[in-house]
Design a protein around this motif. Structure first.
Motif, PDB file in Angstrom:
ATOM      1  N   LEU A   1      12.597  74.569 -47.085  1.00 37.47           N
ATOM      2  CA  LEU A   1      11.470  73.421 -47.798  1.00 37.47           C
ATOM      3  C   LEU A   1      12.026  72.563 -48.637  1.00 37.47           C
ATOM      4  O   LEU A   1      11.609  71.399 -48.512  1.00 37.47           O
ATOM      5  N   ALA A   2      12.951  72.828 -49.416  1.00 46.75           N
ATOM      6  CA  ALA A   2      13.701  72.143 -50.695  1.00 46.75           C
ATOM      7  C   ALA A   2      14.093  70.791 -50.112  1.00 46.75           C
ATOM      8  O   ALA A   2      14.225  69.893 -50.370  1.00 46.75           O
ATOM      9  N   SER A   3      15.066  71.176 -48.901  1.00 47.37           N
ATOM     10  CA  SER A   3      15.589  70.102 -48.047  1.00 47.37           C
ATOM     11  C   SER A   3      14.912  69.096 -47.341  1.00 47.37           C
ATOM     12  O   SER A   3      15.342  68.044 -47.228  1.00 47.37           O
TER      13      SER A   3
ATOM     14  N   GLY B   1      14.087  64.024 -52.617  1.00 43.25           N
ATOM     15  CA  GLY B   1      14.207  65.273 -53.121  1.00 43.25           C
ATOM     16  C   GLY B   1      13.246  65.938 -53.912  1.00 43.25           C
ATOM     17  O   GLY B   1      13.205  66.898 -54.556  1.00 43.25           O
ATOM     18  N   LEU B   2      11.848  65.415 -53.678  1.00 37.76           N
ATOM     19  CA  LEU B   2      10.771  65.793 -54.366  1.00 37.76           C
ATOM     20  C   LEU B   2       9.949  67.105 -53.702  1.00 37.76           C
ATOM     21  O   LEU B   2       9.438  67.832 -54.452  1.00 37.76           O
ATOM     22  N   ALA B   3      10.491  67.505 -52.557  1.00 40.48           N
ATOM     23  CA  ALA B   3       9.886  68.689 -51.892  1.00 40.48           C
ATOM     24  C   ALA B   3      10.533  70.117 -52.592  1.00 40.48           C
ATOM     25  O   ALA B   3      10.021  70.822 -52.463  1.00 40.48           O
ATOM     26  N   GLY B   4      11.802  69.714 -53.234  1.00 41.62           N
ATOM     27  CA  GLY B   4      12.241  71.004 -54.033  1.00 41.62           C
ATOM     28  C   GLY B   4      12.268  70.891 -55.306  1.00 41.62           C
ATOM     29  O   GLY B   4      13.185  71.561 -56.273  1.00 41.62           O
ATOM     30  N   LEU B   5      11.191  70.149 -55.899  1.00 41.66           N
ATOM     31  CA  LEU B   5      11.217  70.044 -57.629  1.00 41.66           C
ATOM     32  C   LEU B   5      11.049  71.646 -58.184  1.00 41.66           C
ATOM     33  O   LEU B   5      11.628  71.838 -59.073  1.00 41.66           O
ATOM     34  N   LEU B   6      10.352  72.481 -57.462  1.00 39.99           N
ATOM     35  CA  LEU B   6      10.286  73.804 -57.829  1.00 39.99           C
ATOM     36  C   LEU B   6      11.363  74.985 -57.552  1.00 39.99           C
ATOM     37  O   LEU B   6      11.262  76.008 -58.120  1.00 39.99           O
TER      38      LEU B   6
END
Length: 363
Positions: free
Chosen positions: A118-120, A59-64
């Motif tokens: 992008l987050a997923s 889940g690191l693509a959606g940290l922001l």
């Protein structure tokens, strides 16, 4: 009434250290140096499987990205920790370009559906602005004619693996364009783990997301500030590896690392890396609180590039002959450090921005 400014806490929290450990474990298992070198010799330099593990598995693509949109709702401090580890491993994944640059641009535009993609990890995004562009510099746009986009953009990082391109146009808008609607031509790049490309648009349809200027500025500022953490990871990684090597290598029946001249060089590198850590952490913290972010980013980037390059150059020299071989991974770190030194603005450009921010006139 005056408002007291809170002092930033530059130490890593327990949560940040746990995140670091998880990312490092994954990279240790899935991103060995030999594999990265082999990818640079192939037609597929990006490690898509590793990206999926980072983006979807962890889940690191959606940290922001806010939790309401499927993200983690974290801060730039956590992203900085991830980038430190990716820099240490010179991981060939589009994290900086998708999870930072493209995500920040979409956050500025408030485009919830694309942010969720992008987050997923379902889509990889790329901001179609040359990677060399500094936060305050002019950027190239394409023409909007009869509702479609026309033009050519160069130096676009990770465009070859992107599903979604965020393209600035001459009408002042930022447009979302699918990768299938453009032509992506690889460019020769020093850093083979972060490929550059020319993006050609010939009547490409696009969806207007919002104003390009504030979105691009926000993305480039965040990218420059967090790039310092990647450069920190590079410098720390090569220093750690060099110390380990010099303890093992022997000359005149003594460990080479025991020679006083080499001790001095390593001590100087350590001091530079410690100072870089403070600057990079300050930039990440400032971005997360928006307190003096422009100043902290300029300071970090004015210092980061020379330190990362110096650390990689020293590592190569102190590894002697083996460091000059293609099989040894030091060249990956050196090339990434050199490429990062001109990415999102040179150290000189950031020093000039810093001087303007503090009203320091040139002599």
């Amino acid at each position: 009434m005056t408002t007291q400014r809170t002092q930033p806490d530059l130490l890593y929290s327990e949560e940040e250290e746990a995140l670091r450990a998880a990312v490092r474990d994954l990279l240790t298992d899935r991103c060995d140096a030999a594999g990265v070198i082999a990818r640079t010799e192939s037609d597929a330099p990006h490690d898509v499987a590793l990206w999926k593990a980072l983006a979807t598995g962890m889940g690191l693509a959606g940290l922001l990205v806010p939790e309401a949109l499927g993200g983690q709702g974290a801060t730039h401090r956590e992203v900085a920790v991830v980038l430190e580890e990716l820099g240490r491993a010179v991981a060939p994944v589009p994290y900086l370009t998708s999870a930072v640059l493209a995500t920040e641009a979409l956050l500025a535009c408030g485009t919830d559906d694309l942010l969720a993609e992008l987050a997923s990890g379902a889509s990889i995004g790329a901001l179609a602005v040359g990677l060399h562009t500094a936060p305050g510099a002019a950027f190239t746009t394409v023409r909007l004619e009869n509702g479609t986009l026309h033009g050519e953009l160069t130096g676009i990082a990770d465009a070859a693996v992107a599903d979604l391109l965020l393209v600035p146009a001459d009408d002042g808008g930022l447009y979302a364009v699918t990768a299938s609607a453009v032509t992506v031509t690889p460019q020769v790049a020093l850093d083979l783990t972060r490929p550059l490309a020319t993006v050609t648009l010939d009547g490409a349809p696009g969806r207007r997301l919002g104003a390009a200027e504030p979105a691009v500025r926000r993305a480039l500022r965040a990218g420059a500030g967090l790039l310092a953490s990647e450069q920190l990871g590079i410098a720390e990684g090569v220093l750690t590896e060099t110390v380990r090597y010099l303890k093992e290598r022997k000359q005149f029946n003594r460990p080479v690392g025991g020679f006083q001249a080499l001790k001095h060089r390593l001590a100087q590198l350590w001091l530079e890396v410690v100072n870089l850590r403070a600057a990079a952490r300050a930039a990440a913290d400032a971005l997360s609180t928006t307190q003096d972010a422009d100043l902290a980013v300029a300071v970090a980037q004015a210092y980061a590039a020379p330190v990362a390059v110096h650390a990689a150059e020293e590592a190569l020299q102190l590894h002697a002959g083996i460091g000059m071989t293609w099989e040894h991974p030091i060249h990956l770190s050196l090339k990434r450090a050199k490429a990062d030194s001109i990415a999102l603005g040179t150290a000189g450009a950031h020093r000039a921005a810093l001087a303007e921010l503090v009203d320091l006139q040139a002599p």
